[in-house]
Design a protein around this motif. Structure first.
Motif, PDB file in Angstrom:
ATOM      1  N   MET A  69       8.518 -24.479   5.192  1.00 39.22           N
ATOM      2  CA  MET A  69       8.617 -23.066   5.654  1.00 39.22           C
ATOM      3  C   MET A  69       9.905 -22.436   5.105  1.00 39.22           C
ATOM      4  N   LYS A  70       9.761 -21.261   4.498  1.00 39.92           N
ATOM      5  CA  LYS A  70      10.955 -20.599   3.959  1.00 39.92           C
ATOM      6  C   LYS A  70      11.805 -20.018   5.066  1.00 39.92           C
ATOM      7  N   ASN A  71      13.075 -19.849   4.760  1.00 45.49           N
ATOM      8  CA  ASN A  71      13.945 -19.203   5.739  1.00 45.49           C
ATOM      9  C   ASN A  71      13.485 -17.777   5.961  1.00 45.49           C
ATOM     10  N   PRO A  72      13.523 -17.334   7.196  1.00 41.63           N
ATOM     11  CA  PRO A  72      13.120 -15.937   7.432  1.00 41.63           C
ATOM     12  C   PRO A  72      14.247 -14.964   7.079  1.00 41.63           C
ATOM     13  N   LEU A  73      13.860 -13.788   6.675  1.00 40.38           N
ATOM     14  CA  LEU A  73      14.810 -12.686   6.497  1.00 40.38           C
ATOM     15  C   LEU A  73      14.330 -11.618   7.470  1.00 40.38           C
ATOM     16  N   ARG A  74      15.093 -11.420   8.538  1.00 40.24           N
ATOM     17  CA  ARG A  74      14.595 -10.594   9.645  1.00 40.24           C
ATOM     18  C   ARG A  74      14.962  -9.119   9.419  1.00 40.24           C
ATOM     19  N   ILE A  75      13.924  -8.303   9.361  1.00 37.82           N
ATOM     20  CA  ILE A  75      14.105  -6.891   9.005  1.00 37.82           C
ATOM     21  C   ILE A  75      14.143  -6.035  10.273  1.00 37.82           C
ATOM     22  N   GLY A  76      15.093  -5.118  10.332  1.00 36.26           N
ATOM     23  CA  GLY A  76      15.126  -4.099  11.374  1.00 36.26           C
ATOM     24  C   GLY A  76      14.876  -2.758  10.711  1.00 36.26           C
ATOM     25  N   LEU A  77      13.725  -2.186  10.960  1.00 31.69           N
ATOM     26  CA  LEU A  77      13.334  -0.910  10.314  1.00 31.69           C
ATOM     27  C   LEU A  77      13.702   0.242  11.227  1.00 31.69           C
ATOM     28  N   ILE A  78      14.385   1.252  10.671  1.00 32.80           N
ATOM     29  CA  ILE A  78      14.685   2.452  11.466  1.00 32.80           C
ATOM     30  C   ILE A  78      13.962   3.632  10.812  1.00 32.80           C
ATOM     31  N   GLY A  79      12.974   4.186  11.531  1.00 31.26           N
ATOM     32  CA  GLY A  79      12.153   5.265  10.974  1.00 31.26           C
ATOM     33  C   GLY A  79      10.704   4.809  10.940  1.00 31.26           C
ATOM     34  N   SER A  80       9.802   5.699  11.339  1.00 36.80           N
ATOM     35  CA  SER A  80       8.399   5.268  11.453  1.00 36.80           C
ATOM     36  C   SER A  80       7.428   6.291  10.887  1.00 36.80           C
ATOM     37  N   LYS A  81       7.955   7.173  10.027  1.00 35.41           N
ATOM     38  CA  LYS A  81       7.048   8.193   9.475  1.00 35.41           C
ATOM     39  C   LYS A  81       6.553   7.741   8.104  1.00 35.41           C
ATOM     40  N   PHE A  82       6.495   8.672   7.155  1.00 35.61           N
ATOM     41  CA  PHE A  82       5.980   8.391   5.808  1.00 35.61           C
ATOM     42  C   PHE A  82       6.661   7.138   5.222  1.00 35.61           C
ATOM     43  N   MET A  83       7.976   7.143   5.183  1.00 39.51           N
ATOM     44  CA  MET A  83       8.675   6.016   4.566  1.00 39.51           C
ATOM     45  C   MET A  83       8.648   4.772   5.450  1.00 39.51           C
ATOM     46  N   GLY A  84       8.623   4.958   6.767  1.00 39.75           N
ATOM     47  CA  GLY A  84       8.497   3.802   7.664  1.00 39.75           C
ATOM     48  C   GLY A  84       7.209   3.044   7.371  1.00 39.75           C
ATOM     49  N   ARG A  85       6.156   3.768   7.107  1.00 40.37           N
ATOM     50  CA  ARG A  85       4.870   3.133   6.786  1.00 40.37           C
ATOM     51  C   ARG A  85       4.932   2.450   5.417  1.00 40.37           C
ATOM     52  N   ALA A  86       5.513   3.181   4.439  1.00 38.29           N
ATOM     53  CA  ALA A  86       5.587   2.604   3.078  1.00 38.29           C
ATOM     54  C   ALA A  86       6.420   1.321   3.087  1.00 38.29           C
ATOM     55  N   HIS A  87       7.504   1.306   3.870  1.00 39.71           N
ATOM     56  CA  HIS A  87       8.364   0.113   3.902  1.00 39.71           C
ATOM     57  C   HIS A  87       7.686  -1.027   4.672  1.00 39.71           C
ATOM     58  N   SER A  88       7.029  -0.696   5.780  1.00 41.86           N
ATOM     59  CA  SER A  88       6.335  -1.741   6.544  1.00 41.86           C
ATOM     60  C   SER A  88       5.329  -2.452   5.649  1.00 41.86           C
ATOM     61  N   ASN A  89       4.564  -1.666   4.923  1.00 36.88           N
ATOM     62  CA  ASN A  89       3.566  -2.219   4.013  1.00 36.88           C
ATOM     63  C   ASN A  89       4.227  -3.130   2.970  1.00 36.88           C
ATOM     64  N   ALA A  90       5.397  -2.690   2.469  1.00 38.51           N
ATOM     65  CA  ALA A  90       6.086  -3.474   1.425  1.00 38.51           C
ATOM     66  C   ALA A  90       6.551  -4.827   1.976  1.00 38.51           C
ATOM     67  N   TRP A  91       7.161  -4.811   3.164  1.00 36.05           N
ATOM     68  CA  TRP A  91       7.635  -6.088   3.734  1.00 36.05           C
ATOM     69  C   TRP A  91       6.459  -7.019   4.004  1.00 36.05           C
ATOM     70  N   LYS A  92       5.322  -6.446   4.415  1.00 35.73           N
ATOM     71  CA  LYS A  92       4.168  -7.291   4.736  1.00 35.73           C
ATOM     72  C   LYS A  92       3.575  -7.935   3.483  1.00 35.73           C
ATOM     73  N   LYS A  93       3.560  -7.175   2.384  1.00 29.83           N
ATOM     74  CA  LYS A  93       2.893  -7.681   1.175  1.00 29.83           C
ATOM     75  C   LYS A  93       3.791  -8.585   0.327  1.00 29.83           C
ATOM     76  N   ALA A  94       5.113  -8.379   0.425  1.00 30.91           N
ATOM     77  CA  ALA A  94       6.034  -9.001  -0.546  1.00 30.91           C
ATOM     78  C   ALA A  94       5.789 -10.498  -0.712  1.00 30.91           C
ATOM     79  N   ALA A  95       5.787 -11.232   0.412  1.00 30.71           N
ATOM     80  CA  ALA A  95       5.702 -12.692   0.286  1.00 30.71           C
ATOM     81  C   ALA A  95       4.271 -13.174   0.082  1.00 30.71           C
ATOM     82  N   SER A  96       3.287 -12.284   0.224  1.00 35.10           N
ATOM     83  CA  SER A  96       1.908 -12.693  -0.025  1.00 35.10           C
ATOM     84  C   SER A  96       1.572 -12.640  -1.508  1.00 35.10           C
ATOM     85  N   PHE A  97       2.099 -11.647  -2.186  1.00 33.63           N
ATOM     86  CA  PHE A  97       1.760 -11.498  -3.610  1.00 33.63           C
ATOM     87  C   PHE A  97       2.817 -12.102  -4.535  1.00 33.63           C
TER      88      PHE A  97
END
Ligand code: SOE
Length: 385
Positions: free
Chosen positions: A1-29
């Protein structure tokens, strides 16, 4: 298991969504050295925040950004907020030793950006400024062609960033249209991307001449709670003054002798998010259009006589930047993928402790050009940087 990098996101609009998607996909692809964990999402309104967090899989929620910045469970503060808030959050995050992934434009002015840079350097944290377009395969490949000398000496940069979301005078006075919350209009929002790309592909800018225009002086006040994805409701009939420009143009000389132009507007009717640039050099030329972002047009004066002409390269081959991690050749990618690439490169920078670009130093340089553009527009004089 890789070490986690724990993200704290501030903002939940257009960019909050774009960043959430990026963190979710990064380690899968991609094979990232650390595994990003969606630790905590923060926004002001509890109800919509809970919905957002559940939808994207954020483990915790918080309505006070200071608690995210101070949390021992957070390694990275992701600032997906309007520029007015970047300075205060970034300074606090860096002082807590958190690495920073920050939306563009970097800040309200270059003095703030300089201080953000200084405090990050003092606290030895990785700082990344999300001018995501650099990380589209076609633009990263354009840089490879330039570095390989395929364009020869560069003479011209020509860039336009055109949108149309405020052409209707009934579009409300959202935060993007008020100087106290946005500082400037398309000069900050759109030309910041364009100048970042010019710095990346051509080099530093030495002189700037600017011109701005305002087409609509007053708009209905906005119900900010309804705003997001570049739309908002009006509060009623009351009008307020638009205090930023609607279009911003610049003519520049680069330090290497090339010359260039920038045109940024929210009044190009029919153009939704059209970022185009052309580069002309002694051995070849390039053309890019974000609305056809998988393609790069390339002309080589070194092609055989009689066979010369612009060719369209599909930048989806495994040999193109980032492309091997997605789909087979010809299976195109989109806007959100540039955010995933940014997240992946950021994770690598944090894991290896090496700087990533663009960063707050890049942000300082970008804002100096943009400030010069506005000053030149006001004084009607060319500004030497
Ligand atoms: C709005 O104008 C906007 O969303 C910008 O803020 C983004 O940076 C750009 O990528 C698209 O347009």
């Amino acid at each position: 298991m890789k070490n986690p990098l724990r993200i704290g996101l501030i903002g939940s609009k257009f960019m909050g969504r774009a960043h959430s998607n990026a963190w979710k996909k990064a380690a899968s692809f991609f094979e990232t050295p650390l595994r990003p964990v969606l630790q905590v999402a923060c926004a002001r309104h509890r109800h919509s925040l809970e919905e957002f967090a559940a939808q994207w899989g954020w483990q915790q929620t918080e309505t006070d950004w200071k608690k995210v910045v101070n949390s021992p469970d957070v390694d990275v503060v992701d600032i997906a907020l309007p520029q007015q808030l970047h300075y205060e959050v970034a300074l606090a995050a860096a002082r807590e030793g958190k690495h920073i992934f920050c939306e563009k434009p970097v800040a309200m002015n270059s003095r703030q950006a300089e201080e953000m840079l200084r405090v990050c350097e003092e606290n030895k944290v990785v700082h990344y400024l999300n001018h995501n377009y650099r990380r589209t395969p076609a633009i990263a490949f354009a840089r490879r062609l330039i570095d390989a000398g395929k364009l020869g000496r560069i003479f011209h940069w020509r860039c336009a960033y055109q949108q149309d979301w405020i052409v209707d005078p009934a579009f409300p006075l959202t935060w993007q249209l008020r100087a106290e919350t946005a500082q400037a209009g398309p000069q900050w929002d759109l030309n910041s991307h364009a100048v970042d790309l010019a710095h990346y592909l051509i080099g530093p800018i030495a002189t700037v001449s600017g011109l701005t225009a305002q087409f609509v002086a007053e708009r209905p006040l906005a119900d900010e709670s309804s705003s997001g994805n570049l739309q908002a409701d009006a509060l009623g009939d009351a009008l307020g003054k638009v205090t930023v420009e609607d279009a911003a143009l610049m003519m520049v000389q680069f330090a290497n002798g090339a010359v260039g132009s920038f045109e940024a507007t929210r009044f190009a009717t029919g153009r939704k998010n059209a970022l185009t640039f052309e580069i002309y050099g002694s051995k070849g030329s390039l053309k890019f259009d974000l609305e056809r972002m998988n393609e790069l047009e390339f002309y080589s004066a070194e092609d055989a006589d009689g066979c010369q002409g612009f060719r369209t390269i599909q930048t989806t081959e495994a040999s193109h930047p980032y492309a091997a991690h997605w789909w087979p050749p010809g299976h195109i990618i989109g806007y959100e993928h540039s955010f995933v690439h940014a997240a992946v490169d950021f994770i690598e920078a944090v894991a290896s402790g090496t700087p990533i670009e663009p960063n707050f130093a890049s942000g300082v340089q970008i804002l100096k050009v943009l400030e010069a553009g506005l000053e030149s527009a006001r004084t009607q004089k060319q500004i030497v940087l």
